[in-house]
Structures are given as structure tokens and as C-alpha cells.
Design a protein around this motif. Structure first.
Motif, PDB file in Angstrom:
ATOM      1  N   ILE A 237       0.854  -1.190   0.000  1.00 44.91           N
ATOM      2  CA  ILE A 237       0.000   0.000   0.000  1.00 44.91           C
ATOM      3  C   ILE A 237       0.886   1.234   0.000  1.00 44.91           C
ATOM      4  O   ILE A 237       1.855   1.314   0.764  1.00 44.91           O
ATOM      5  N   CYS A 238       0.570   2.158  -0.863  1.00 44.26           N
ATOM      6  CA  CYS A 238       1.371   3.366  -0.994  1.00 44.26           C
ATOM      7  C   CYS A 238       1.315   4.192   0.296  1.00 44.26           C
ATOM      8  O   CYS A 238       0.238   4.435   0.837  1.00 44.26           O
ATOM      9  N   ASP A 239       2.499   4.613   0.769  1.00 45.48           N
ATOM     10  CA  ASP A 239       2.575   5.393   2.001  1.00 45.48           C
ATOM     11  C   ASP A 239       1.973   6.782   1.852  1.00 45.48           C
ATOM     12  O   ASP A 239       1.626   7.433   2.822  1.00 45.48           O
ATOM     13  N   LYS A 240       1.883   7.235   0.627  1.00 47.29           N
ATOM     14  CA  LYS A 240       1.407   8.602   0.412  1.00 47.29           C
ATOM     15  C   LYS A 240      -0.093   8.664   0.168  1.00 47.29           C
ATOM     16  O   LYS A 240      -0.805   9.395   0.830  1.00 47.29           O
ATOM     17  N   CYS A 241      -0.561   7.876  -0.821  1.00 48.91           N
ATOM     18  CA  CYS A 241      -1.967   8.019  -1.196  1.00 48.91           C
ATOM     19  C   CYS A 241      -2.839   6.875  -0.678  1.00 48.91           C
ATOM     20  O   CYS A 241      -4.064   6.936  -0.787  1.00 48.91           O
ATOM     21  N   GLY A 242      -2.206   5.823  -0.115  1.00 50.85           N
ATOM     22  CA  GLY A 242      -2.987   4.729   0.459  1.00 50.85           C
ATOM     23  C   GLY A 242      -3.581   3.771  -0.558  1.00 50.85           C
ATOM     24  O   GLY A 242      -4.353   2.882  -0.205  1.00 50.85           O
TER      25      GLY A 242
ATOM     26  N   TYR B  44       6.180   3.708  -2.179  1.00 51.25           N
ATOM     27  CA  TYR B  44       5.238   4.585  -2.874  1.00 51.25           C
ATOM     28  C   TYR B  44       4.796   3.938  -4.175  1.00 51.25           C
ATOM     29  O   TYR B  44       5.558   3.191  -4.785  1.00 51.25           O
ATOM     30  N   CYS B  45       3.610   4.243  -4.622  1.00 48.26           N
ATOM     31  CA  CYS B  45       3.166   3.784  -5.929  1.00 48.26           C
ATOM     32  C   CYS B  45       3.878   4.609  -7.006  1.00 48.26           C
ATOM     33  O   CYS B  45       4.535   5.599  -6.690  1.00 48.26           O
ATOM     34  N   SER B  46       3.735   4.199  -8.251  1.00 50.89           N
ATOM     35  CA  SER B  46       4.510   4.872  -9.305  1.00 50.89           C
ATOM     36  C   SER B  46       4.079   6.331  -9.473  1.00 50.89           C
ATOM     37  O   SER B  46       4.856   7.179  -9.885  1.00 50.89           O
ATOM     38  N   LYS B  47       2.852   6.652  -9.120  1.00 49.11           N
ATOM     39  CA  LYS B  47       2.377   8.040  -9.230  1.00 49.11           C
ATOM     40  C   LYS B  47       2.994   8.948  -8.160  1.00 49.11           C
ATOM     41  O   LYS B  47       3.326  10.087  -8.441  1.00 49.11           O
ATOM     42  N   CYS B  48       3.102   8.429  -6.952  1.00 45.50           N
ATOM     43  CA  CYS B  48       3.585   9.246  -5.843  1.00 45.50           C
ATOM     44  C   CYS B  48       5.110   9.305  -5.744  1.00 45.50           C
ATOM     45  O   CYS B  48       5.657  10.134  -5.047  1.00 45.50           O
ATOM     46  N   GLN B  49       5.762   8.402  -6.397  1.00 41.12           N
ATOM     47  CA  GLN B  49       7.197   8.295  -6.267  1.00 41.12           C
ATOM     48  C   GLN B  49       7.916   9.582  -6.643  1.00 41.12           C
ATOM     49  O   GLN B  49       7.559  10.206  -7.618  1.00 41.12           O
TER      50      GLN B  49
HETATM   51 ZN   LIG Z   1       0.594   6.669  -4.110  1.00 44.09          ZN
END
Ligand SMILES: [Zn+2]
Length: 116
Positions: free
Chosen positions: A90-95, A111-116
Motif C-alpha cells: 500500500i502506498c505510504d502517500k496516497c494509500g 510509494y506507488c509509481s504516481k507518488c514516487q
Molecule cells: Zn501513491
């Protein structure tokens, strides 16, 4: 997330952890202090000023590599913690869930690829 995938990821992470610890152990000492970090060993001096300059440079290289490896080790440990808690992937930023492909390539991704 499917259990078998998590088991596979956990094995990869454990292997990565061993590798990182081995690399760190080759030039750093695991610190006995509270933070549990690693300290790069100062190379031994054997005399000459010229050699000393080389050794200082070598030490600086070790320090930066030491930081990089420790940073990576921290991420690996965090990912292993998340597996235990059931929050792995689970992405630490957007969940939102991190894609399987990304996790396969980089099991300690936080992080997911969007939040990275
Ligand atoms: Zn994310």
C-alpha cells in the motif's frame, strides 16, 4: 493481495536484507548504540601523507555508500514490518495499492509509481 505473492515478496526481502547486511558488514560495524545503525570503519593508516589522503577519500566513499545501504536496509525492514501488519503493497502517500509489477521489480517500494 494474494498470499502466495506476499510469501514470495517476503522471501525476496529477506534475501535483500541479508545481502545489504553482508555489504554493510564488509566495511561497517553494526553500532551497539540505541539507534542500531551502522558505522563505517575508518581505514587503517599506514604512514605516508599521500596514503593518508587516499584513505580519507576512501573513507568518504564508504560513508556515502554506508548511507545508501542503510537507507535501503531501512526500507527493506519497513516492508517486512508491513507484511507482518498486513499493510504491504500500500502506498505510504496516497494509500492506494502499489502495482504488482512495481513490487516485483522493487519489493521494498513504499510509494506507488504516481507518488514516487
Ligand atoms: Zn501513491
Amino acid at each position: 493481495m494474494d498470499k502466495q505473492f506476499i510469501v514470495k515478496q517476503s522471501e525476496k526481502l529477506k534475501k535483500a536484507k541479508e545481502d545489504l547486511q553482508k555489504q554493510l558488514g564488509s566495511f561497517s560495524q553494526e553500532s551497539k548504540t540505541s539507534d542500531g545503525g551502522w558505522n563505517a570503519k575508518m581505514p587503517l593508516y599506514n604512514g605516508g601523507a599521500e596514503e593518508e589522503a587516499d584513505e580519507v577519500e576512501e573513507f568518504a566513499t564508504r560513508l556515502s555508500l554506508n548511507d545508501t545501504l542503510q537507507e535501503e536496509l531501512k526500507k527493506v525492514n519497513l516492508a517486512l514490518e508491513k507484511i507482518k501488519k498486513g499493510t504491504y503493497g500500500i502506498c505510504d502517500k496516497c494509500g492506494k495499492p502499489i502495482s504488482v509489477g512495481r513490487l516485483e521489480a522493487y519489493p521494498q517500494a513504499d510509494y506507488c509509481s504516481k507518488c514516487q
